[in-house]
Write an enzyme that holds these catalytic residues in place. Sequence first.
Site, PDB file in Angstrom:
ATOM      1  N   ASP A   1      -4.701  16.623  -8.277  1.00  0.00           N
ATOM      2  CA  ASP A   1      -4.135  15.757  -7.704  1.00  0.00           C
ATOM      3  C   ASP A   1      -2.630  15.975  -8.121  1.00  0.00           C
ATOM      4  OD1 ASP A   1      -2.833  13.646  -6.668  1.00  0.00           O
ATOM      5  OD2 ASP A   1      -4.132  12.215  -7.211  1.00  0.00           O
TER       6      ASP A   1
ATOM      7  N   ARG B   1       0.781  -1.126   0.077  1.00  0.00           N
ATOM      8  CA  ARG B   1       0.046  -0.062  -0.016  1.00  0.00           C
ATOM      9  C   ARG B   1       0.909   1.306   0.051  1.00  0.00           C
ATOM     10  NH1 ARG B   1      -4.416   3.001  -1.450  1.00  0.00           N
ATOM     11  NH2 ARG B   1      -4.837   4.601   0.196  1.00  0.00           N
TER      12      ARG B   1
ATOM     13  N   GLU C   1       0.129  11.037   3.070  1.00  0.00           N
ATOM     14  CA  GLU C   1      -0.274  11.396   4.322  1.00  0.00           C
ATOM     15  C   GLU C   1      -1.864  12.232   4.278  1.00  0.00           C
ATOM     16  OE1 GLU C   1       2.225  14.353   7.481  1.00  0.00           O
ATOM     17  OE2 GLU C   1       2.217  14.885   5.500  1.00  0.00           O
TER      18      GLU C   1
ATOM     19  N   CYS D   1      -9.499   7.954   4.203  1.00  0.00           N
ATOM     20  CA  CYS D   1      -8.124   7.833   4.241  1.00  0.00           C
ATOM     21  C   CYS D   1      -7.745   7.040   5.478  1.00  0.00           C
ATOM     22  CB  CYS D   1      -7.113   9.094   4.532  1.00  0.00           C
ATOM     23  SG  CYS D   1      -7.478  10.324   2.851  1.00  0.00           S
TER      24      CYS D   1
ATOM     25  N   ARG E   1      -0.008  14.541  -6.579  1.00  0.00           N
ATOM     26  CA  ARG E   1       0.948  13.534  -5.868  1.00  0.00           C
ATOM     27  C   ARG E   1       1.978  12.941  -6.850  1.00  0.00           C
ATOM     28  NH1 ARG E   1      -3.479  10.170  -2.738  1.00  0.00           N
ATOM     29  NH2 ARG E   1      -4.565  10.484  -4.988  1.00  0.00           N
TER      30      ARG E   1
ATOM     31  N   GLN F   1      -8.510   3.190   4.707  1.00  0.00           N
ATOM     32  CA  GLN F   1      -7.802   2.687   3.853  1.00  0.00           C
ATOM     33  C   GLN F   1      -6.516   2.417   4.518  1.00  0.00           C
ATOM     34  OE1 GLN F   1      -7.401   4.123   0.148  1.00  0.00           O
ATOM     35  NE2 GLN F   1      -9.396   4.302  -0.463  1.00  0.00           N
TER      36      GLN F   1
END
Length: 452
Positions: free
Chosen positions: A126, A49, A53, A67, A128, A70
């Site tokens: 997004d 996974r 953060e 979050c 990331r 998950q």
Amino acid sequence: MELLREASCTLPTNTGDFQLHLFKDRIEDHEHLALVMGDVAHVDKVVTRVHSECITGDIFGCQRCDCQDQLQEAMKIIRRKARGILIYLRQEGRGIGLANKIRAYNLQDQGHDTVEANQQLGFEGDLRKYDIAAQILASLQVKSINLLTNNLDKVQQLTQAGIVINERVPLVIESPIRNRKSLFRIKQQKLGHVFTDLEDSPIVETSPDTFPLVAPSLIYRNSPVPPETVELSNQVATELVNNLGVDLRCILLQGSNMRGDGSIFESDFDFIVILNNKSPHTIEAITKVKQKFPRANFLYISAAEFESYPPNKRLQLFVCRKVHGDFDFGTIPNRKDISNTTISYAVQIKNSIRPLLFEFLEIHNKKQEIVSRAHVCLKRFDDCFLRTYTLMHKDGYPLHRSQLRELTDSESINHILGILDNWYSQTISIKDLYTGLVNADRILHLYLRKYG
């Protein structure tokens, strides 16, 4: 290499013991974490996974995202496999940082969705990146991974960075977060996340009353039945045979539905009727029987519909006793099936109880609604979780509450059963109801912590 492993230690957690490794990004000066269970070096198909953060969700349980759910589910999956990796990347708010994330929350409260809020602040939906995660996996010398994610962009970035992904494993959580359906739909439509059809997947709660045999259930047990119950079952069977004729395949007694249980003779019972043919005529015939036995409930399904379900979805029928007819139920479920069913019930009921507890703070505004929902939660705790739990750990399935009391020595459980008894005698107080929910929530929490 941009990444340096600076420190490691053993990290005992509620989920199990992990090796914790801290990696430092020497360019941006960020610290990232990897939790590792078991030997992963030179191993194929390591469950992995990559988690970004989320202070508000992971730590404080914010209801705007899933979050925390998950993160916890990923750790449980790794524990069940006894091998795996959880990478915790410091890229808060899908890469925009904590301060901007808080600003985005304010925009969400004004009506913007999670992607629009980021865009209003001048960011992409997004931001990331997963190159750091790829470097961490390379440092851990993993050969290939089974990646826990719904995010195809994450899969693509890791693959382009040289990580061999053997399988993408969906991570869909039963969660009490608010606007859950809307959140997943936004993720699907605007961020490219992959879910099964939102109308059919566990993302959207389905009513077990509508699809009684689709939800996970139990296993057959020949529990003793009082003579009064046998008499009632025979009366119901006679009426159903007379009204349905050749359309009737089988009648099953599922047990008391617990509306009272002060006397077995006065209790309501649930019957499952399996039909050779389901038509408006057969439904009308069952309705007539219901009118004659108003305290009984009738769930009906055609034999063809039943046989179309995968074997592990047929479990509900195995709690039943045959009253009339014959039917091939297939292989009896094993203890793993029962355990998974009990966990499933625990998750669903706990997710209903937790947000309801907060509503008791404003119960004067909607007392009747909250009290009714509390009763439903406690009844499901009794009818669903406690029965499967008893079957799993006491090797017997109680058909009515008196049998359940004989099989438990838990003061908290007996307290909840007492609240349900008081409910039917109309002597229940708001305080008792709230205390019952708290006890149920605590029992479910401890059970999921141990077995989930």
